[in-house]
Every structure is written in structure tokens, then in C-alpha cells.
Design a protein around this motif. Structure first.
Motif, short mmCIF file in Angstrom:
data_model
loop_
_atom_site.label_atom_id
_atom_site.label_comp_id
_atom_site.label_asym_id
_atom_site.label_seq_id
_atom_site.Cartn_x
_atom_site.Cartn_y
_atom_site.Cartn_z
N UNK A 178 2.23 4.78 5.70
CA UNK A 178 1.53 5.42 4.59
C UNK A 178 0.13 5.84 4.98
N UNK A 179 -0.56 5.00 5.74
CA UNK A 179 -1.91 5.35 6.17
C UNK A 179 -1.90 6.56 7.09
N UNK A 180 -0.87 6.65 7.92
CA UNK A 180 -0.77 7.79 8.83
C UNK A 180 -0.52 9.09 8.05
N UNK A 181 0.19 9.01 6.95
CA UNK A 181 0.51 10.21 6.18
C UNK A 181 -0.68 10.71 5.37
N UNK A 182 -1.76 9.95 5.35
CA UNK A 182 -3.02 10.40 4.76
C UNK A 182 -2.85 10.86 3.32
N UNK A 183 -2.34 9.96 2.49
CA UNK A 183 -2.09 10.27 1.08
C UNK A 183 -3.34 10.03 0.23
N UNK A 184 -3.42 10.69 -0.92
CA UNK A 184 -4.59 10.51 -1.81
C UNK A 184 -4.47 9.20 -2.61
N UNK A 185 -4.45 8.09 -1.89
CA UNK A 185 -4.29 6.78 -2.50
C UNK A 185 -5.37 5.82 -2.02
N UNK A 186 -5.73 4.89 -2.89
CA UNK A 186 -6.67 3.84 -2.50
C UNK A 186 -5.92 2.79 -1.68
N UNK A 187 -6.66 1.89 -1.07
CA UNK A 187 -6.05 0.82 -0.28
C UNK A 187 -5.14 -0.04 -1.15
N UNK A 188 -5.54 -0.31 -2.37
CA UNK A 188 -4.73 -1.12 -3.27
C UNK A 188 -3.45 -0.39 -3.68
N UNK A 189 -3.55 0.91 -3.90
CA UNK A 189 -2.37 1.69 -4.27
C UNK A 189 -1.38 1.76 -3.11
N UNK A 190 -1.89 1.91 -1.89
CA UNK A 190 -1.02 1.90 -0.72
C UNK A 190 -0.30 0.55 -0.61
N UNK A 191 -1.03 -0.51 -0.89
CA UNK A 191 -0.45 -1.85 -0.85
C UNK A 191 0.66 -1.99 -1.90
N UNK A 192 0.46 -1.44 -3.09
CA UNK A 192 1.47 -1.51 -4.14
C UNK A 192 2.74 -0.76 -3.74
N UNK A 193 2.56 0.43 -3.16
CA UNK A 193 3.71 1.20 -2.69
C UNK A 193 4.46 0.43 -1.61
N UNK A 194 3.73 -0.18 -0.70
CA UNK A 194 4.35 -0.93 0.39
C UNK A 194 5.16 -2.11 -0.13
#
Length: 250
Positions: A178-194
Motif C-alpha cells: 500500500x505504501x508503494x502504491x502511494x495512495x491518498x491515505x494516512x498511516x492509520x488508514x493504511x493500517x486499517x486497510x491492511x
């Protein structure tokens, strides 16, 4: 793009480079196609990775040989059998071939296939060649399925393949992706998706579904992010069910 499952991908590549034929066992939605692409784009020295979807060739052995021959980039008369092709590869080219047969189970438990028992014997011979290695992708272990030849059930698959199951996609691996895909998300939102995708039975399919919808759901400023993910997950289940139903009808 970095490999989705870096350690497992490296392990598969090293196994193939040792001349060991592999049966990759993985269900749909877990990222099996992505693994094949990660192998193809791993930058293997002096190596050509050939990925063939056996769904396209199960009823035409001749076409399979032609496409494989063209992908190996060898000139001359197209061989009639896989065995003849392997000999040409060994004696002609100055690079290595990794042959990946995706959806290999299309040739198993199938009375309508155009592939005979000799073909399976010739697949087994690949381990005896220095310049070519083999990876067969199935949803279940190949030796739990029967080989059909000349419209008759032959016997359970006798292929000599090192069975490797695709490991569960981890939270950390999804975070990196997700971090590599450079999405318009905060760190917490990326964590929720993961967290939500790593626990799903089809984690990679759900991950891509989320990614494709991110820009749309971010326009909704009123709904909490974890609620948006729940809604998207329900939509994913509905669309998957509808797609499976349509496929069954066809």
C-alpha cells in the motif's frame, strides 16, 4: 514494484534455479498471478520467463507448442511435441527458460483436453534439462487430480513436482504494498486497510478492490474510514457473488 511476497518469491526462484520442478498451490484471490509477475520481473540474469495460461490451450496442444516455441524465441520449424521442443531449447539457446503453466489444473480431471500421457512424461523430463525449469500453478495439489488421455481417465498425476503452497498474505506485506502504491491515505488508514485485507479469504483481490475505490470513498467526508471499508467489503462480496453466478450460467 517490489515483490508482494519477497521471501517466498526468492525461495521459489532459487528452487527453480536448482532445476527442481514446482507445483504452486493457491486459491483464487490470494495473489498467485502477482507472484508469477514478480518472478517474471525479478530481473533474473540471462533468463526468459514464459507464462502461459492453460485455460487458452487445454483443447489445442498444437497451439500450445506453437506459442511456447515463439516465446522461447527460437527460429525454424515448429516442433510437434514438447519433447522435441525441449531438445531444441537445450541445444540451441544460450539463455535459461522458466516455464510457468498457470491454471495447470485445466489439464487435470478433464476428458476434453487435447494433451496426452506423453505430454506429462515430457513435463517430468524438464528437470533433466539444464536450460529450462518448470512451475505449474493449481488450486489443489496436482497429485489429487487425475490425468485424462484419449478421452479416458488414466491415473492420478505422476508428475514429480515440489509442492509449495502460497503462504497467507501478511499484514506487513500488505502495508509495504500500500505504501508503494502511494495512495491518498494516512498511516492509520493504511493500517486499517491492511488489517481488513490480511484477514480476508481473498486478500489480494480485496486489496485491489479497495485501491480502485479509494479516490471515490475519500470524497465522502462524513463517514468514518473504517465504516467506508465495511461498506466496500460488502460491495466486494456482492460483486464477487454476481460474477461467480454469471460464470456458472455461462
Amino acid at each position: 514494484m517490489p515483490a508482494l511476497r519477497p521471501l517466498f518469491t526468492t525461495n521459489i526462484i532459487k528452487t527453480l534455479q536448482r532445476g527442481i520442478s514446482v507445483n504452486l498451490i493457491a486459491q483464487d484471490g490470494q495473489g498467485r498471478r502477482r507472484l508469477l509477475e514478480d518472478i517474471k520481473y525479478a530481473g533474473l540474469k540471462n533468463t526468459r520467463v514464459v507464462i502461459l495460461n492453460m485455460t487458452n490451450y487445454r483443447e489445442t496442444y498444437e497451439k500450445f507448442i506453437e506459442i511456447l516455441w515463439n516465446n522461447c524465441a527460437i527460429h525454424g520449424v515448429i516442433p510437434k511435441t514438447l519433447g522435441e521442443l525441449l531438445k531444441e531449447v537445450e541445444n540451441t539457446i544460450d539463455y535459461n527458460i522458466v516455464l510457468i503453466l498457470h491454471h495447470f489444473d485445466e489439464l487435470l480431471n478433464n476428458l476434453n483436453t487435447d494433451f496426452n500421457a506423453d505430454f506429462f512424461d515430457q513435463l517430468n523430463d524438464i528437470k533433466n534439462y539444464k536450460k529450462i525449469s518448470l512451475l505449474c500453478v493449481t488450486t489443489e495439489s496436482h497429485d489429487q487430480s487425475v490425468v485424462c488421455a484419449k478421452n479416458q481417465v488414466n491415473r492420478y498425476s505422476w508428475l514429480d513436482l515440489d509442492k509449495k503452497r502460497l503462504p497467507k498474505l501478511t499484514y506487513d506485506e500488505i502495508m509495504v504494498e500500500l505504501k508503494y502504491r502511494d495512495l491518498p491515505l494516512s498511516a492509520e488508514e493504511i493500517s486499517q486497510v491492511s488489517r481488513m485485507t490480511s484477514s480476508h479469504v481473498k486478500p489480494y483481490s480485496l486489496l485491489n478492490f479497495f485501491v480502485n475505490k479509494i479516490n471515490i470513498i475519500q470524497m465522502d467526508k462524513d463517514t468514518l474510514f473504517h465504516e467506508k471499508l465495511k461498506i466496500l467489503t460488502e460491495q466486494f462480496h456482492l460483486e464477487t457473488k454476481q460474477a461467480n453466478h454469471k460464470s456458472y450460467i455461462i
